[in-house]
Write an enzyme that holds these catalytic residues in place. Structure first.
Site, PDB file in Angstrom:
ATOM      1  CD  GLU A 258      38.079  32.916 -55.118  1.00 52.89           C
ATOM      2  OE1 GLU A 258      37.654  32.346 -56.145  1.00 52.89           O
ATOM      3  OE2 GLU A 258      38.375  34.106 -55.132  1.00 52.89           O
TER       4      GLU A 258
ATOM      5  CB  THR B 237      42.618  33.201 -61.018  1.00 53.81           C
ATOM      6  OG1 THR B 237      41.665  34.265 -61.118  1.00 53.81           O
ATOM      7  CG2 THR B 237      43.497  33.416 -59.813  1.00 53.81           C
TER       8      THR B 237
HETATM    9  N1  LIG Z   1      29.793  29.703 -60.051  1.00 51.97           N
HETATM   10  C1  LIG Z   1      30.906  30.079 -60.700  1.00 51.97           C
HETATM   11  N2  LIG Z   1      31.112  31.391 -60.964  1.00 51.97           N
HETATM   12  C2  LIG Z   1      32.247  31.792 -61.623  1.00 51.97           C
HETATM   13  N3  LIG Z   1      33.231  30.974 -62.043  1.00 51.97           N
HETATM   14  C3  LIG Z   1      33.027  29.666 -61.789  1.00 51.97           C
HETATM   15  C4  LIG Z   1      31.887  29.172 -61.103  1.00 51.97           C
HETATM   16  N4  LIG Z   1      32.014  27.839 -60.986  1.00 51.97           N
HETATM   17  C5  LIG Z   1      33.173  27.513 -61.581  1.00 51.97           C
HETATM   18  N5  LIG Z   1      33.779  28.598 -62.077  1.00 51.97           N
HETATM   19  C6  LIG Z   1      35.064  28.627 -62.812  1.00 51.97           C
HETATM   20  O1  LIG Z   1      36.002  29.489 -62.125  1.00 51.97           O
HETATM   21  C7  LIG Z   1      36.794  30.210 -63.090  1.00 51.97           C
HETATM   22  C8  LIG Z   1      36.570  31.699 -62.803  1.00 51.97           C
HETATM   23  O2  LIG Z   1      37.407  32.017 -61.774  1.00 51.97           O
HETATM   24  P1  LIG Z   1      38.643  33.028 -62.026  1.00 51.97           P
HETATM   25  O3  LIG Z   1      39.228  33.250 -60.694  1.00 51.97           O
HETATM   26  O4  LIG Z   1      39.521  32.536 -63.100  1.00 51.97           O
HETATM   27  O5  LIG Z   1      37.905  34.323 -62.573  1.00 51.97           O
HETATM   28  P2  LIG Z   1      37.471  35.567 -61.725  1.00 51.97           P
HETATM   29  O6  LIG Z   1      37.002  35.087 -60.396  1.00 51.97           O
HETATM   30  O7  LIG Z   1      36.539  36.389 -62.525  1.00 51.97           O
HETATM   31  O8  LIG Z   1      38.847  36.358 -61.621  1.00 51.97           O
HETATM   32  P3  LIG Z   1      39.581  36.930 -60.359  1.00 51.97           P
HETATM   33  O9  LIG Z   1      39.554  35.785 -59.362  1.00 51.97           O
HETATM   34  O10 LIG Z   1      40.943  37.259 -60.860  1.00 51.97           O
HETATM   35  O11 LIG Z   1      38.813  38.102 -59.888  1.00 51.97           O
HETATM   36  C9  LIG Z   1      36.294  29.867 -64.461  1.00 51.97           C
HETATM   37  O12 LIG Z   1      37.127  28.880 -65.026  1.00 51.97           O
HETATM   38  C10 LIG Z   1      34.908  29.276 -64.188  1.00 51.97           C
HETATM   39  O13 LIG Z   1      34.578  28.302 -65.154  1.00 51.97           O
HETATM   40  N1  LIG Z   2      45.279  37.492 -55.479  1.00 51.01           N
HETATM   41  C1  LIG Z   2      44.679  36.692 -56.532  1.00 51.01           C
HETATM   42  C2  LIG Z   2      43.357  37.326 -56.853  1.00 51.01           C
HETATM   43  C3  LIG Z   2      42.634  36.676 -57.960  1.00 51.01           C
HETATM   44  O1  LIG Z   2      41.444  37.390 -58.159  1.00 51.01           O
HETATM   45  C4  LIG Z   2      45.573  36.696 -57.759  1.00 51.01           C
HETATM   46  O2  LIG Z   2      45.964  37.781 -58.148  1.00 51.01           O
HETATM   47  O3  LIG Z   2      45.889  35.624 -58.267  1.00 51.01           O
END
Ligand SMILES: Nc1ncnc2c1ncn2[C@@H]1O[C@H](COP(=O)(O)OP(=O)(O)OP(=O)(O)O)[C@@H](O)[C@H]1O
Ligand SMILES: N[C@@H](CCO)C(=O)O
Length: 315
Positions: free
Chosen positions: A136, A188
């Site tokens: 994260e 995020t």
């Molecule tokens: N294995 C992976 N899977 C997903 N995202 C990845 C991975 N490796 C790197 N990233 C990067 O992490 C970011 C995705 O994370 P982000 O927290 O923004 O999205 P999310 O996890 O779908 O949203 P949230 O955390 O709000 O649920 C993107 O920029 C992506 O390129």
């Molecule tokens: N608590 C985090 C979760 C991201 O999935 C945010 O809202 O930024």
């Protein structure tokens, strides 16, 4: 050391669920695992020490271990394992990155759950959350655990404390979760950057009343209390401007009988909780109507809470 370490060449498949973090008023502390969608990850133990990430996803995710959240999480696990070990990782990414459905958490959690299995399960779930939080950090710059914890433990989790880590598993009554994922990306890191660093005492009082009410509603199976507590006066007013159609979805979903809901994680996905399946499907119709009228591509899911969390498929 564990006593059931698999032999080099052994592999395991892991289903890593999508998660809804924050759960409206519980910014950074509450999260829920969903039955769908989920990532499918295959991790193989290699003779050669190191981390080898396959380039086989449509999102062009980085293959350098320290830049891919799965690799960053495995690096943290390997540091604690100490003995030389190697993993080859293949990610069938079905949760779109930047969706607000815990795409980064699914990769981070799935990788360490798989590695732990291959090493004979030497680590606890809390250890695995700690390792996956490094993923994260790569994704959003912050080691938040509100997607990781429900992804690993399943169900609904409360992060009472990050340092030291204090994870509380919550029970809840049966509920349907309707999700709409407008196909726009909200990272995020960006959605955190726009947040104010201070809050008014009046807003804080309302927010912690809602968190206590929501947790109590879950534990007492009190649908009305859950519904009354699904209110966010701090984060949603700032972030909802990033999501076209948000206010429309929220109002019309409540009119359709939903208990309530809001932004899933940092968005753009929106989730709504319902007691009855027919209401959940009516909410899906609302979501479809809103985004069809807006001309924005979207995906919807009508699903339920996943109480298993990330799990290994033993072939
Ligand atoms: N294995 C992976 N899977 C997903 N995202 C990845 C991975 N490796 C790197 N990233 C990067 O992490 C970011 C995705 O994370 P982000 O927290 O923004 O999205 P999310 O996890 O779908 O949203 P949230 O955390 O709000 O649920 C993107 O920029 C992506 O390129
Ligand atoms: N608590 C985090 C979760 C991201 O999935 C945010 O809202 O930024």
């Amino acid at each position: 050391m564990a006593n059931d370490i698999k032999s080099p060449g052994s592999s395991v498949q892991v289903l890593a669920p999508a998660t809804v973090a924050n759960l409206v008023c519980g910014f950074d502390v509450l999260g829920m695992a969903l039955q769908q969608p989920q990532d499918v990850m295959t991790v193989r133990l290699t003779e050669k020490p190191g981390i080898f990430i396959q380039k086989d996803d449509v999102y062009n995710l980085p293959v350098e271990p320290e830049k891919n959240v799965a690799g960053a999480s495995l690096l943290a696990l390997m540091e604690e394992w100490k003995a030389p070990v190697g993993f080859e990782v293949s990610i069938d990414k079905r949760i779109k990155p930047g969706s607000g459905l815990g795409s980064s958490a699914a990769s981070s959690a799935g990788a360490v759950v798989a590695a732990n299995h291959l090493l004979g399960s030497p680590f606890t779930k809390e250890d695995l959350v700690r390792f996956a939080m490094n993923g994260e950090k790569v994704a959003s710059g912050v080691k938040h655990a509100d997607n990781i914890a429900p992804c690993i433990y399943g169900g609904i989790t409360l992060i009472r404390s990050i340092f030291p880590l204090d994870i509380v598993q919550l029970t809840a009554p049966p509920m349907y979760v309707t999700v709409v994922h407008p196909q726009i990306e909200v990272r995020t890191s960006d959605a955190r950057q726009i947040l104010r660093k201070e809050v008014q005492l009046k807003a804080a009082i309302k927010q912690w009343g809602n968190i206590a009410g929501l947790v109590t509603g879950f534990l007492k199976n009190d649908y009305d209390l859950i519904g009354r507590s699904l209110e966010d006066v701090i984060i949603e007013p700032v972030r909802s401007i990033l999501i076209p159609g948000f206010d429309d979805v929220k109002k019309r979903s409540k009119d359709a009988g939903a208990l309530g809901g809001g932004i899933s994680g940092s968005g753009p996905s929106i989730f709504m909780l319902s007691k009855e399946e027919y209401v959940a499907k009516g909410v899906e119709d609302v979501m479809i109507d809103v985004y069809t009228r807006l001309g924005i591509e979207f995906k919807t899911y009508v699903t339920m809470i996943n109480y298993e969390g990330a799990k290994c498929i033993i072939s």
